[in-house]
Write an enzyme that holds these catalytic residues in place. Structure first.
Site, short mmCIF file in Angstrom:
data_model
loop_
_atom_site.label_atom_id
_atom_site.label_comp_id
_atom_site.label_asym_id
_atom_site.label_seq_id
_atom_site.Cartn_x
_atom_site.Cartn_y
_atom_site.Cartn_z
N ARG A 153 0.60 1.12 8.42
CA ARG A 153 -0.69 0.74 7.85
C ARG A 153 -1.23 -0.56 8.47
O ARG A 153 -2.41 -0.71 8.68
CB ARG A 153 -0.55 0.60 6.33
N TYR A 154 -0.34 -1.51 8.71
CA TYR A 154 -0.72 -2.80 9.29
C TYR A 154 -0.26 -2.85 10.75
O TYR A 154 0.73 -2.22 11.12
CB TYR A 154 -0.08 -3.94 8.52
N ARG A 157 3.70 -4.16 11.47
CA ARG A 157 4.83 -3.75 10.65
C ARG A 157 4.64 -2.31 10.16
O ARG A 157 3.52 -1.83 10.05
CB ARG A 157 5.03 -4.68 9.45
N CYS A 187 16.74 7.16 -5.50
CA CYS A 187 16.86 5.82 -6.08
C CYS A 187 18.01 5.77 -7.07
O CYS A 187 18.49 6.80 -7.56
CB CYS A 187 15.57 5.43 -6.81
N CYS A 230 11.85 4.47 -11.81
CA CYS A 230 10.92 3.67 -12.62
C CYS A 230 9.69 4.49 -12.96
O CYS A 230 9.11 5.15 -12.09
CB CYS A 230 10.51 2.41 -11.84
N CYS A 257 6.48 3.87 -10.84
CA CYS A 257 6.57 3.96 -9.38
C CYS A 257 5.39 4.73 -8.80
O CYS A 257 5.04 5.82 -9.26
CB CYS A 257 7.87 4.66 -8.99
N ARG A 315 5.36 6.10 -5.94
CA ARG A 315 5.84 7.23 -5.13
C ARG A 315 6.59 8.25 -6.00
O ARG A 315 7.35 9.06 -5.48
CB ARG A 315 6.76 6.74 -4.01
N ASP A 345 -0.81 0.38 -9.75
CA ASP A 345 -1.56 1.31 -8.93
C ASP A 345 -2.12 2.48 -9.74
O ASP A 345 -1.72 2.72 -10.89
CB ASP A 345 -0.67 1.86 -7.81
N ASP A 382 -3.36 -3.19 -4.28
CA ASP A 382 -3.23 -2.34 -3.10
C ASP A 382 -4.39 -1.34 -3.15
O ASP A 382 -4.43 -0.45 -4.01
CB ASP A 382 -1.88 -1.60 -3.14
N LYS A 409 -3.54 -4.52 0.99
CA LYS A 409 -3.54 -5.37 -0.20
C LYS A 409 -4.65 -6.43 -0.10
O LYS A 409 -4.92 -6.96 0.98
CB LYS A 409 -2.20 -6.07 -0.35
#
Length: 308
Positions: free
Chosen positions: A46-47, A50, A59, A63, A66, A68, A228, A265, A272
């Protein structure tokens, strides 16, 4: 979890609730645009400098907030060296990349040999300067942070471990020991939290969390994320105004090293943006009016060549 408290802040983060079935049409299964910026499987770019690498989509804890959650734990989504090859080839072919962020899923759920294999493959790419690991392991499975895991992460590149503590009660003696191991290895520790209604959406809770992250764990608060637009999370979201009000109060209560950046985001993968609060009350040319953390206003006049 305090099982006698149905509103326990840890319980709310990890156990499903009926409110998750209330989905708003404005929410999205890809709320931050991962798919639009994934040129090959298991990678998001995205950037410019990085990229995210997904060694696993599994995981140690799932959570409820989350972003995702729609893709976690699907079939054939665990670790696979073969499945990572296209992503590693992409990284090697893009010299503008300086950082690789291991995420998922939780990369520290992998076996030590798998963590070492990934680290060595990335170290063999000369333009990479830093390895970042995003993990909830020090919170929910601190016993996983062993000498063997630390050794698997140690190499020739700088390593940053970004933890995910959301509430001060998650900072246990076991978590403290896990973070101490990571610090002694020379890794930089940061923390990302999510602003969650009913969990940590008050100044006192976040003040204690951010202070203890620094003073007890040696983990610098990095981001406080606005929740989000993940489907079924309306009950977790505060308003942005509420978040900015909390951040304004924290400015006067906490040392600068304990202050995270409150961020949103943007949907669609646009990155962000910091949310403030805004301390500028007004301006006229080079004359400014600023508010301090107490809400009092103060004039400031720039003294630069243009004002002579």
């Amino acid at each position: 979890i305090d099982w006698d408290d149905p509103e326990d802040p840890i319980r709310l983060q990890v156990l499903p609730r009926g409110a998750e079935l209330d989905v708003d049409s404005r929410e999205s299964t890809d709320p931050i645009g991962d798919l639009a910026h994934s040129p090959v499987p298991r990678l998001t770019h995205r950037y410019p400098d990085r990229a995210l690498l997904y060694p696993t989509y599994q995981c140690a804890v799932y959570c409820r907030h989350c972003f995702r959650k729609e893709s976690l734990n699907d079939g054939n989504r665990g670790f696979s060296a073969r499945a990572l090859e296209p992503a590693l080839a992409y990284v090697a072919a893009h010299p503008e990349l300086r950082e690789i962020i291991l995420t998922g899923g939780d990369p520290l759920l992998l076996a030590d040999r798998e963590v070492r294999w990934i680290r060595e493959r990335l170290e063999a790419i000369p333009h990479l300067r830093l390895l970042r690991v995003h993990t909830r392991i020090p919170v929910v499975l601190p016993s996983r942070v062993t000498a063997g895991l630390v050794e698997a992460l140690e190499g020739s590149r700088m390593v940053v471990v970004v933890t995910h503590f959301n509430h001060p009660r998650e900072i246990t003696a076991e978590a403290e020991e896990a973070c101490r191991r990571l610090r002694k290895a020379g890794f930089v520790l940061l923390n990302q939290s999510v602003l969650l209604r009913g969990v940590n959406d008050d100044t006192d809770t976040l003040e204690e969390l951010f202070r203890e992250l620094v003073y007890r764990l040696g983990a610098r608060p990095y981001y406080l994320h606005h929740c989000d637009l993940t489907p079924g999370l309306t009950h977790f979201r505060t308003t942005i105004d509420a978040g900015m009000a909390i951040m304004r109060e924290l400015r006067g209560r906490l040392s600068g090293v304990c202050q995270p950046t409150y961020v949103l985001d943007l949907p669609g993968g646009h990155g962000k943006v910091p949310l403030g609060p805004n301390w500028v009350e007004g301006r006229e040319a080079h004359r400014w009016l600023f508010a301090d953390w107490n809400g009092e206003t103060h004039p400031y006049e720039e003294v630069v060549p243009e004002t002579r």
